[in-house]
Scaffold this active site. Structure first.
Site, PDB file in Angstrom:
ATOM      1  N   CYS A  87       0.843  -1.200   0.000  1.00  0.00           N
ATOM      2  CA  CYS A  87       0.000   0.000   0.000  1.00  0.00           C
ATOM      3  C   CYS A  87       0.880   1.252   0.000  1.00  0.00           C
ATOM      4  O   CYS A  87       1.565   1.517  -0.978  1.00  0.00           O
ATOM      5  CB  CYS A  87      -0.959  -0.041   1.181  1.00  0.00           C
ATOM      6  SG  CYS A  87      -2.379   1.050   0.982  1.00  0.00           S
ATOM      7  N   HIS A 196      -3.807  -5.652   1.098  1.00  0.00           N
ATOM      8  CA  HIS A 196      -3.206  -5.964   2.396  1.00  0.00           C
ATOM      9  C   HIS A 196      -3.365  -7.437   2.781  1.00  0.00           C
ATOM     10  O   HIS A 196      -4.216  -7.770   3.596  1.00  0.00           O
ATOM     11  CB  HIS A 196      -3.873  -5.125   3.486  1.00  0.00           C
ATOM     12  CG  HIS A 196      -3.606  -3.671   3.359  1.00  0.00           C
ATOM     13  ND1 HIS A 196      -2.434  -3.099   3.785  1.00  0.00           N
ATOM     14  CD2 HIS A 196      -4.348  -2.662   2.845  1.00  0.00           C
ATOM     15  CE1 HIS A 196      -2.471  -1.791   3.550  1.00  0.00           C
ATOM     16  NE2 HIS A 196      -3.614  -1.505   2.981  1.00  0.00           N
ATOM     17  N   GLU A 198      -1.705  -8.924   4.830  1.00  0.00           N
ATOM     18  CA  GLU A 198      -1.442  -9.039   6.275  1.00  0.00           C
ATOM     19  C   GLU A 198      -2.715  -8.914   7.101  1.00  0.00           C
ATOM     20  O   GLU A 198      -2.717  -9.269   8.282  1.00  0.00           O
ATOM     21  CB  GLU A 198      -0.404  -7.999   6.715  1.00  0.00           C
ATOM     22  CG  GLU A 198      -0.889  -6.558   6.804  1.00  0.00           C
ATOM     23  CD  GLU A 198      -0.815  -5.775   5.495  1.00  0.00           C
ATOM     24  OE1 GLU A 198      -0.764  -6.424   4.427  1.00  0.00           O
ATOM     25  OE2 GLU A 198      -0.825  -4.527   5.534  1.00  0.00           O
TER      26      GLU A 198
END
Lengths: 224, 759, 79
Positions: A87, A196, A198
């Site tokens: 990002c 993302h 994560e």
């Protein structure tokens, strides 16, 4: 794997990234402030996490790309080190010239926060070895400037050299050129992507679709 | 502004070595001429009798700065002068309450040595004037209230009320407010996980933006505002001061007229980047032992923070405004004291800790300045350019603040609603209801809010009745919701107040979490009108009864009055923000319907159509009393449901609220795309009343086998009935046998907001 | 001395804000509006007093930080 997460002023997904890395490797990553001039000794992976470094003022990632620590990150990358930018981290890598192109304002001019589906275009790298080429997975996105842009020659080169890592497979919501969500450096050791992974590594978060990114890295970088 | 030569006075009582003015040996205070002071007092919103009290306290005419301080401290916004006597009747204690109302935010014990710190606050007037910045700074302000207390913010929610969907001004306000909330929250890195939205013509000229923040702190590391330690440094940190929002607090206490759209210059501009740095710097400093007291500079900025910190600590405070970091040149003491520039905090430090604190704030590129010290005078003394600008005794500033028991009139009870025939049948009504602005999908809004940053959100908007956010390092999670049904509150403020609290409790319960406490945001019209003050008093009565019955105390809150435009008041809106905890986040229950299950309705159904959405949207009436709130049933049914969820017997759970049971089932089905078939309605009740009545204290649960839960309910004395089955066929079969494709229903549900906001 | 740096998108680079403004102007009834480009104006107050030195300093700042020359062009003026 010894990971170092770079914290710029305004970085805000460093905690998400640390949770994901710790979950997979069992080892807490080092948090490195942008004013530092060196990476911790023995760093195997540098992560530039998401957020709004310097408030996204001027251009996303522009000021962070000139931070003191970025000289060390550049040197690390030039020496064959692995760097992941997610990002805002992807935006910083582009502004720093470690990856080609730039991330423009989303075509619809709105912040986009929803799950998207990514297709793995390049498997077999330190970041993608736990996926098959063509595999699709869900990843949350959350950005205002994810509209990947590069000139046609650069895009052709990325495609020709197999450096497109991920493409949006369900919808191109931000206007990215050729549906590109993530790209690799020519040595395949620098990855930048907008969504993302994560934030999807635990059933409690609603799924583990993002886990292969982390297990791939943990396997490739163990003992490096 | 002041041209004529002004009288001056010396103040022999001053005894503050170290102040620049004292070095000259004399401090002079420039007083306003009495007639000018009287005129300005009225302009600043002080009533004549309030101004007389100012004169009584000072024993002389005020200076310009003093008059400014009195006017903001005694504004409705800061003093709660109309609401205080009623708010005092709310229950605020429980064994798990660490800090009730009166601090920057409420604090509750959530186990594992941790505390949840939370509050909801309005930013209504600014959001009408400039929707983006109004909403953004609302988020910024409530975040500061929470991290001021030592808690890292982990979630934001927003309770929003907009004008009619088809009103010409609504689109601009929705767009700006949503962008503003997202722009601030996304950047500052706190996930926006929930909230609510209503549309009604009563909000056409007065939207409500109520922002709630929840943070986590160690229960033994809570920071408070009360200053202590004569001689200790008073420190200013954060962004610089400009002329932003001067008299914002008094603006928030004034009724709007259409011309006020010109009030733009008083709107503050938010800088979420500065706020993010401020959070990190404060968290870092709070890990040391340097801080004695800390308070954010919110409404009325430096004035309210310094007065409240010193007042709560029972000490005096002396400020030298020359040291205040300034963004503009030539600012007067009056302007600096009243500025509402954002992203600023005031702290009192332990002796000798200035260097530690300064290093941390400079690391984060923030201003840091020692601007004064605590004194033993019990007064606030303000110096600027070598002159004394204000000298006010603190105790009477608080103790003699106006307090009104304003006249109230009771809202008349509405006559019972007679028989209302069904004009269209169940399936067409359902299709219309799920697409109406108050029930349609909020996806267009959520999709602009980062709900995941932080990595701990486990139920996002739309996945459960309350948002579920995990707590790092524990198995626990918080369940968070905001609730209020303003149309009920207008029809019967007492029942509406109770219902708002009960619904928040129910939404938390439906996830399996234990509801612990609430924050309230009381949005009403002009309190000087007896019918409005009557709504307020009745709503508080209802809330208090519900809080007691449900063990759900109020720990923080905010009041926003004068929400009127051209004499037209908003619907009474006591928005409730609820917080609960679940010991194991894995057990948190969502609402998405499984592919195969029995559906059971918990709670009694009378088919109450008064004030229902069906009545308004389908029959075209806003009539009848709202559904009664039976708090004993609420408690019994909720405790039963929670136990079943925690025992692992439930596959999905959703409360029945707006739209009734058929809408609840449709929402569950749309959340997963699975289908359901409902049984015919019981005898003795009209099908539309059963399906769309809004009786309270009800839940729809999906279970593997209805028999067990029906038996358990019977044993517990909780009403329960088989409702139908989830069958995974992508179709919803209504109790009258009519079938609706879920794809079609979902398309209607999803289309409304994008269409409203397009083009 | 004061220097003004104007940063504009390069020809051919998508400018979503410009597109949105163009669209909105059309909706408001302003006809005949062709391409709309949005950029940034950055004013710098420099200690430098020599005009040419100020200009070249500002150009260096623009190349290094103020503009991303992949997508943006800039112009420096002394004001």
């Amino acid at each position: 794997m010894n990971a170092a997460i770079i914290v710029f002023p305004g970085t805000n997904r460093e905690r998400d990234m640390a949770l994901a890395l710790t979950r997979v490797t069992g080892r807490k990553p080092a948090m490195v402030f942008h004013r530092e001039t060196a990476l911790p000794a023995g760093t195997d992976l540098v992560v530039l996490p998401g957020g709004f470094s310097h408030g996204d003022y001027l251009r996303c990632g522009a000021m962070a790309a000139l931070s003191p620590i970025m000289a060390a990150v550049r040197e690390f990358a030039m020496g064959g080190g692995h760097v992941l930018g997610v990002c805002n981290g992807f935006q910083i890598l582009c502004e720093a010239g470690l990856l080609p192109g730039v991330l423009l304002r989303n075509a619809g001019l709105r912040f986009l926060s929803m799950d998207c589906v990514l297709r793995v275009e390049r498997a077999g790298t330190a970041f993608t070895s736990h996926w098959q080429k063509g595999a699709t997975f869900r990843a949350p996105m959350a950005h205002g400037d994810g509209n990947y842009f590069a000139d046609e020659a650069t895009l052709d080169r990325l495609e020709g050299e197999g450096l497109v890592a991920f493409r949006y497979a369900d919808a191109n919501r931000n206007g990215a050129a050729r549906d590109i969500a993530g790209i690799l450096s020519p040595n395949l050791r620098v990855l930048g992507l907008m969504p993302h992974p994560e934030d999807l590594v635990d059933p409690l978060m609603g799924g583990v679709d993002g886990l292969p990114l982390f297990t791939s890295m943990a396997e490739a970088l163990v003992g490096v | 502004m002041l041209h004529a030569p002004l009288p001056t006075m010396t103040n022999p009582a001053l005894d503050n070595p170290g102040n620049p003015a004292d070095k000259a040996g004399m401090s002079t205070l420039t007083l306003l001429p009495p007639d000018r002071a009287l005129q300005l007092a009225a302009q600043f919103g002080l009533k004549p009798d309030e101004y007389d009290r100012v004169l009584g306290i000072l024993g002389r005419s005020p200076s310009m700065t003093e008059l400014g301080i009195f006017s903001v401290m005694w504004s409705e916004h800061c003093s709660y002068k109309s609401s205080r006597i009623w708010l005092k009747t709310l229950p605020t204690s429980a064994p798990w309450v660490i800090q009730g109302p009166g601090e920057n935010a409420g604090v509750i014990d959530i186990g594992d040595g941790l505390a949840a710190v939370f509050k909801m606050e309005s930013h209504n007037h600014p959001s009408f004037i400039e929707p983006y910045q109004g909403a953004a700074t609302g988020v910024g302000g409530i975040l500061r209230d929470v991290f001021t207390m030592g808690a890292r913010p982990i979630a934001n929610l927003n309770a929003l009320r907009f004008g009619a969907a088809d009103h010409p001004g609504t689109r601009r306000i929705v767009d700006g407010v949503v962008r503003g909330i997202g722009g601030y929250g996304n950047c500052v890195g706190v996930p926006t996980v929930g909230g609510e939205v209503n549309f009604h013509p009563a909000y056409n000229g007065n939207p409500l933006v109520n922002a709630m923040t929840v943070g986590i702190a160690r229960a033994d590391r809570i920071f408070y505002a009360a200053a202590a330690g004569v001689g200790n440094s008073v420190v200013y940190v954060g962004s610089k001061t400009g002329r932003d929002g001067i008299h914002g607090a008094t603006m928030a206490s004034a009724e709007f007229s259409a011309e006020n759209e010109d009030k733009r210059p008083t709107v503050q501009i938010g800088d979420p980047y500065a706020e993010k740095l401020l959070i990190e710097a404060c968290m870092e400093l709070m890990a040391t032992e340097a801080i004695v007291a800390i308070q954010d500079m919110g409404a009325a900025g430096l004035t309210s923070s310094s007065v409240e910190m010193a007042g709560k600590g029972g000490v005096g405070i002396s400020l030298n405004l020359d040291a205040v970091p300034q963004r503009e040149t030539g600012m007067s003491a009056y302007e600096m004291m009243l500025s509402e520039s954002q992203e600023r905090m005031l702290m009192v430090l332990q002796p000798g800790q200035e260097g530690v604190a300064e290093a941390i704030f400079h690391k984060w590129d923030l201003d840091f300045a020692v601007i004064g010290h605590l004194t033993n005078t019990g007064r606030i003394e303000i110096f600027h350019n070598g002159a004394l600008e204000a000298d006010i005794p603190l105790a009477p500033l608080e103790s003699e603040a106006p307090l009104y028991r304003r006249p109230t009139t009771e809202t008349p009870k509405l006559p019972p609603l007679g028989e209302v025939p069904d004009p269209m049948g169940l399936a067409p009504a359902l299709q219309k209801l799920v697409a109406c602005p108050d029930l349609c999908s909020r996806r267009w809004i959520w999709d602009q809010y980062d709900a995941l940053v932080g990595g701990l959100t486990s139920k996002r908007p739309g996945q459960a009745d309350a948002a579920i956010v995990g707590i790092e390092g524990t198995a626990r999670a918080l369940a968070l919701t905001t609730d209020c049904t303003p149309r009920y509150c207008l029809a019967d403020p007492e029942a509406g107040g109770a219902q708002a609290v009960a619904e928040a409790w129910r939404n938390i319960t439906a996830t399996g979490a234990t509801p612990l406490a609430i924050t309230d945001n009381m949005n009403f019209g002009n309190p000087e009108k007896p019918e409005i003050m009557g709504q307020f008093a009745a709503a508080v009565r209802g809330m208090a009864a519900a809080c007691i019955a449900l063990d759900f105390p109020v720990v923080s809150g905010n009041v926003s009055l004068y929400n009127e435009t051209d004499g037209q008041a908003i619907l009474p809106t006591p928005a409730i923000g609820g917080v609960g905890v679940i010991a194991d986040a894995h057990l948190a229950m969502g609402l998405a319907m499984p592919a195969a299950a029995d559906l059971v309705l918990i709670g009694a159904t009378r088919g109450w159509l008064g004030q229902s959405l069906w009545l308004r949207e389908i029959a075209g009436q806003e009539a009848g009393p709202p559904p009664p709130v039976d708090l004993a049933a609420e408690r019994a049914n909720g405790d039963f449901i929670r136990a079943r969820i925690l025992a692992g017997e439930v596959l999905a759970c959703h409360d029945c609220a707006d739209g009734g049971v058929l809408v609840a089932v449709a929402e569950m089905a749309m959340a997963s795309g699975q289908g359901a078939a409902l049984l015919p309605v019981p005898a003795g009740i009209a099908p539309h009343a059963f399906c769309f009545g809004e009786d309270q204290a009800r839940y729809v649960v999906a279970v593997r086998d209805a028999v067990a839960i029906l038996a358990a309910a019977a044993a517990a004395g909780v009403p329960a009935a088989r409702l139908g089955v989830a069958n995974g066929q992508g179709v919803l079969v209504c109790p009258d046998g009519a079938a609706i494709s879920l794809a079609e229903l979902t398309a209607a549900h999803e289309a409304t907001l994008p269409a409203l906001m397009a083009g | 001395m004061k220097v003004r740096v104007t940063v504009m998108p390069k020809t051919g680079v998508l400018d979503p804000q410009g597109k949105a403004i163009s669209h909105a102007l059309g909706e408001l009834g302003f006809s005949g509006v062709g391409e709309v480009l949005t950029g940034k104006v950055i004013e710098l107050d420099l200690a430098e007093t020599d005009p040419e030195a100020a200009r070249s300093a500002a150009e260096a700042m623009a190349r290094r930080l103020l503009a991303n020359t992949v997508i943006e062009a800039f112009r420096v003026e002394l004001v």
